[in-house]
Structures are given as structure tokens and as C-alpha cells.
Design an enzyme around this catalytic site. Structure first.
Site, PDB file in Angstrom:
ATOM      1  N   SER A 180       0.810  -1.204   0.000  1.00 24.46           N
ATOM      2  CA  SER A 180       0.000   0.000   0.000  1.00 24.46           C
ATOM      3  C   SER A 180       0.854   1.269   0.000  1.00 24.46           C
ATOM      4  O   SER A 180       1.714   1.402  -0.861  1.00 24.46           O
ATOM      5  CB  SER A 180      -0.937  -0.065   1.206  1.00 24.46           C
ATOM      6  OG  SER A 180      -2.045   0.748   0.957  1.00 24.46           O
TER       7      SER A 180
ATOM      8  N   LYS B  28       4.209   2.044  -2.436  1.00 22.19           N
ATOM      9  CA  LYS B  28       4.640   3.233  -3.184  1.00 22.19           C
ATOM     10  C   LYS B  28       6.088   3.522  -2.763  1.00 22.19           C
ATOM     11  O   LYS B  28       6.955   3.836  -3.577  1.00 22.19           O
ATOM     12  CB  LYS B  28       3.773   4.451  -2.845  1.00 22.19           C
ATOM     13  CG  LYS B  28       2.244   4.218  -2.924  1.00 22.19           C
ATOM     14  CD  LYS B  28       1.470   5.489  -2.549  1.00 22.19           C
ATOM     15  CE  LYS B  28       0.081   5.283  -1.969  1.00 22.19           C
ATOM     16  NZ  LYS B  28      -0.903   4.640  -2.750  1.00 22.19           N
TER      17      LYS B  28
ATOM     18  N   TRP C 120      -9.800   0.471  -5.536  1.00 22.83           N
ATOM     19  CA  TRP C 120      -9.243   1.780  -5.152  1.00 22.83           C
ATOM     20  C   TRP C 120      -7.816   1.920  -5.697  1.00 22.83           C
ATOM     21  O   TRP C 120      -7.380   2.990  -6.076  1.00 22.83           O
ATOM     22  CB  TRP C 120      -9.272   1.866  -3.622  1.00 22.83           C
ATOM     23  CG  TRP C 120      -8.826   3.152  -3.006  1.00 22.83           C
ATOM     24  CD1 TRP C 120      -7.752   3.316  -2.170  1.00 22.83           C
ATOM     25  CD2 TRP C 120      -9.435   4.448  -3.100  1.00 22.83           C
ATOM     26  NE1 TRP C 120      -7.658   4.620  -1.758  1.00 22.83           N
ATOM     27  CE2 TRP C 120      -8.681   5.341  -2.312  1.00 22.83           C
ATOM     28  CE3 TRP C 120     -10.551   4.928  -3.795  1.00 22.83           C
ATOM     29  CZ2 TRP C 120      -8.999   6.685  -2.187  1.00 22.83           C
ATOM     30  CZ3 TRP C 120     -10.864   6.289  -3.679  1.00 22.83           C
ATOM     31  CH2 TRP C 120     -10.088   7.142  -2.875  1.00 22.83           C
TER      32      TRP C 120
ATOM     33  N   HIS D  62      -7.485  -5.680  -0.139  1.00 22.55           N
ATOM     34  CA  HIS D  62      -6.264  -4.902   0.063  1.00 22.55           C
ATOM     35  C   HIS D  62      -5.487  -5.437   1.270  1.00 22.55           C
ATOM     36  O   HIS D  62      -5.866  -5.179   2.416  1.00 22.55           O
ATOM     37  CB  HIS D  62      -6.721  -3.454   0.307  1.00 22.55           C
ATOM     38  CG  HIS D  62      -5.613  -2.465   0.397  1.00 22.55           C
ATOM     39  ND1 HIS D  62      -4.865  -2.087  -0.694  1.00 22.55           N
ATOM     40  CD2 HIS D  62      -5.143  -1.758   1.449  1.00 22.55           C
ATOM     41  CE1 HIS D  62      -3.989  -1.176  -0.316  1.00 22.55           C
ATOM     42  NE2 HIS D  62      -4.124  -0.966   0.982  1.00 22.55           N
TER      43      HIS D  62
END
Ligand code: GTR
Length: 456
Positions: free
Chosen positions: A292, A296, A383, A434
Site C-alpha cells: 500500500s 509506493k 481503489w 487490500h
């Protein structure tokens, strides 16, 4: 004459480059086969938020910048040009417009303190080490604790996965010897009181860290609480490493000063500085992984620091592996609004103006080339835009090919739970939501088996 011919030739290359830039990468909506988002989920999520697009049909037409066309329009035709010119140019664009500029290299006063060493941890299955890294060499200055498990007894320097964690090192395993995180923490259930971790949170996140399985497969695991490096809230960059290393410009912060993602990535590089000093760890076989927001971060760490031999992004989404121009799920505007401290100030200029970005996230994936990179999505995590994550891998391929490496080897999105990992770019979309799961870890370890065996 020669000059003239050369001029004509370079103009031709320039023209071909410009054509590619404006036409070759356009309008990808509906391009992917294989996995598709569940219609029921799209409907449900769309009802919940009218502001967010979850419908593939509504992805706007867009044109991606070509990673192999330089800012001056010239085409990158070989590996040397990529290394000497274009790679640095793209890195600079990401620094200046998105993640911000971090301090360069190892801080000169940084110290390591190995405060725990147990060669018979976890019932003899592991060597456990805990190390405090003091970034400025001051005990009361910013620092981070690295928790390391290596298979016991160590036979040779061990290939190691390093990742930041959300809940403190003590939350990844119930091992009572793990030091409880002391830094500020987001409220994450009953184990965190007044933004501090309590004993109750020991081992709470263990499902995302299959320590015993990792050790059995012969890998080491190193992890750091991300809030040690920079607490994850917007305080105008007064705490964490920003306060210690920021150099104000004209009394304020520069619009390209590093945000929190860059700070966390910088912390990962400081962990590699430590690994280089530890004979039990093979610092040439370090895989950086993140989930998540920390996915990044793993990508940015891998871009900035080529000592990471494998780079893995788990459900990183917007600002990670997902193409910004698709505006699917979380968008640039939304992420900057919710998390104004994650990126540099300049990134806010692109709120709702993704097409003006001089980069997109396929170029971030391309910065890993020719090193192996793995991007993973989850079926329920719209998302984070699974298709956008796949397309970023696909459009990074040209750089891998230029460098003589097989990239993804797959033009279309694969079906659910069918990982693609024949080349240097791995990808899967797994069932479920997720999260970082044991299934994800198994794919990453399989990928590392493939690529690390040849590096020994
Ligand atoms: C969400 C954020 C995502 C992702 C996620 C996470 O709130 O919108 O970009 O990073 O948090 O880190 O869990």
C-alpha cells in the site's frame, strides 16, 4: 555534408519519437483481457462514492509519455543512452514533480547499535538481531529500529527481504523479545492508546509476516516501523527525519522538498547501509517490498537506490504502480487532499491535471530496469486500480527490452490468481482485498528464487 546527413537523421529520429509520444501509447481503456473487475463490486463502490470512477468504460483517453523519448525529443536507442541520459532524466522528473528531493547518500554521523543478538531465537529456527540506527549519531535525534530474522544457523550471507511495517516491529510476531515501538502511531484498534503502541498489539499483524515460512525458504527478513523515520501525519514536516535534514530555501520548504514517501524510502536505504556492515546478510541480494503506501515507498526506494536487487510493490495503487492518467479509483487530487504530506508540494499542481504530468507510473517501474520488479494487485482492491498497475508494467517493458531483458512477456492482464513471472517483471492479481498475504509472499519468494540463484 556529413553534418547535414546527421542533422536529417536526428530530425527523423526526433519526429518518430514525437509521433510515438502523441500516438503510440494512447487510449487503453478496455485494452486488458483476462481479469476484469466484478460488475457487482463496481456497482457497489460506485454507489458509495460518486466522486470516484470504478468503471473501466469511463477511463478517459490518455497518452502516456514514452520512457524512451528524451525531454529534447531524441529517441533512446541503446542501453548506454538509457543509463547515461534518460534514466537520470526520468529520476529527476519524479523528484521534481512528485516525490521530492531527498538528501543524497549516507549521513556522515549516522551510527548503528546492535542492541540485541540471539542466535537461537524462535526455538532455534532464527538468528534475531535488533539494531538502532541513529541518523544524526545523536541518541536523542531521529532514528529507527531494524528487526532482523535470519535462518539459523547461518551458513552463508543470506538473501533478505526488507520492508517497512505499519504497526511497529513488535506487531509482526509475538516474540516477546522484540522491542515495542515507541514512536507516534496511527490509532489502529485497541493495541494503540493515545497514538502509542501497547503490549496488546504484539503479534497483531502476524498474518502479513509469515516469518517461519520465510526462514524455512532460506530467506532473511528485516523490518522497520515506518513511523520511526517519519510519523504519518501532516505537521508541516516538523518531526522525523525532515526536521533533522531539511535545508529551508528562502525561509520555507522548497516546492520539490521531499515528502513522507521519499523520507520512508530514504530510511530503507539507510537500512541497506547497515546491511553492508553485517556479514550475515548478503547485501547484493536485498529485495525491498512494501504494501500500500509502503508499496509506493518500496518503488521509490528501488528507483532512488539501485542497491535494491529486487523491488516488490503490493497493492500500491495511486502514486505507486497505478497509472495516474487513468483516474481510476484513487486519483492524484484525492491522494493529495487526504495525505498532503506524502508527496512534494509540486505534485499538487497536477490535481485533476494528470495529463500535464511529465511522467506516469510506468516510468517509475522502468527505473528498476534491468533489475527484477514485481507488482501485485488484489481483485477487491479497485481503489488501487489493478488494471492500471498491470498497464504500468506493460508499458515499462520497452526499457527492459532495450536493456536485453525479458520484461513481462504478457500483453494482456492475466486471469485471477495466475501469476506471470517468466521475465524480469512479475505481476499477479489475487483473490481477496487490500492486504499483504501469505499467498503474495509465496509468489515473491518464488520470484526471488528465480532471480537470486543466479546472483550468488
Ligand atoms: C489509503 C490510501 C492509499 C493506500 C492506503 C494504505 O487510504 O488512499 O493510497 O496507500 O491508504 O496505505 O493503506
Amino acid at each position: 555534408m556529413v553534418t547535414r546527413r546527421l542533422l536529417t537523421a536526428s530530425l527523423a529520429v526526433f519526429f518518430v519519437g514525437m509521433c510515438l509520444q502523441s500516438g503510440g501509447f494512447g487510449a487503453e481503456s478496455g485494452e486488458s483481457g483476462g481479469w476484469k473487475a466484478s460488475g457487482e463490486l463496481v456497482e457497489r463502490l460506485s454507489k458509495r462514492s460518486s466522486e470516484t470512477n470504478y468503471d473501466e468504460q469511463k477511463v478517459p483517453a490518455y497518452t502516456l509519455p514514452d520512457p524512451l523519448v528524451g525531454s529534447d525529443g531524441s529517441r533512446v536507442t541503446d542501453g548506454r543512452m538509457w543509463r547515461q541520459k534518460r534514466r537520470g532524466e526520468i529520476l529527476e522528473l519524479f523528484r521534481g514533480h512528485m516525490y521530492g528531493r531527498s538528501p543524497v547518500g549516507r549521513p556522515k554521523d549516522m551510527t548503528f547499535d546492535v542492541f540485541d543478538l540471539d542466535r537461537k531465537a524462535l526455538d532455534g529456527a532464527a538468528v534475531r538481531k535488533q539494531v538502532t540506527v541513529s541518523f544524526t549519531g545523536k541518541k536523542d535525534g531521529p532514528g529507527m529500529d531494524i528487526l532482523i530474522y535470519l535462518p539459523a544457523p547461518p551458513k552463508e550471507p543470506v538473501a533478505t527481504f526488507v520492508l517497512l511495517n505499519f504497526g511497529g516491529n513488535h506487531a509482526i510476531h509475538p516474540d516477546t523479545a522484540i522491542r515495542l515501538a515507541k514512536s507516534w502511531m496511527r490509532q489502529r484498534g485497541a493495541g494503540v492508546v493515545d497514538n502509542r503502541a501497547t503490549e496488546k498489539s504484539r503479534g497483531r499483524d502476524r498474518s502479513s509476516y509469515p516469518v517461519e515460512e520465510i526462514l524455512k525458504r532460506g530467506y532473511g527478513l528485516a523490518t522497520i516501523y515506518y513511523g520511526d523515520i517519519d510519523p504519518d501525519f501532516h505537521d508541516g514536516f516538523k518531526n522525523g527525519v525532515h526536521a533533522a535534514f531539511d535545508k529551508p530555501v528562502g525561509g520555507g520548504r522548497a516546492p520539490d522538498a521531499w515528502g513522507s514517501i521519499a523520507a520512508w524510502a530514504w530510511g530503507l536505504s539507510r537500512a541497506v547501509d547497515y546491511f553492508e556492515s553485517d556479514g550475515d546478510i548478503d547485501h547484493k541480494r536485498i529485495a525491498v517490498l512494501g504494501h500500500s503506501r509502503l508499496g509506493k515507498t518500496a518503488l521509490w526506494a528501488g528507483a532512488e537506490d539501485e542497491r535494491f536487487a529486487i523491488v516488490i510493490s503490493n497493492n500500491s495503487g495511486c502514486g505507486g504502480a497505478a497509472l495516474s492518467r487513468r483516474r481510476f479509483g484513487e486519483t492524484v487530487e484525492r491522494i493529495n487532499r487526504s495525505f498532503p504530506h506524502w508527496f512534494c508540494e509540486n505534485f499538487k499542481k497536477y490535481n485533476g491535471r494528470e495529463d500535464k504530468l511529465p511522467i506516469d507510473q510506468h516510468m517509475l517501474v522502468a527505473l528498476m530496469a534491468p533489475r527484477p520488479v514485481y507488482v501485485a494487485s488484489a481483485d477487491g482492491d479497485l481503489w488501487a486500480d489493478p488494471a492500471g498497475e498491470f498497464l504500468a508494467c506493460k508499458h515499462a517493458e520497452s526499457v527492459y527490452r532495450l536493456l536485453g531483458a525479458e520484461g513481462l512477456g504478457q500483453g494482456e492482464m492475466p486471469p485471477l490468481d495466475q501469476p506471470v513471472r517468466t521475465g524480469k517483471i512479475g505481476y499477479h492479481v489475487r483473490s481477496g482485498g487490500h492486504a499483504l498475504t501469505a499467498y503474495d509472499w509465496r509468489q515473491y519468494m518464488g520470484f526471488a528464487d528465480m532471480h537470486f540463484s543466479s546472483r550468488r
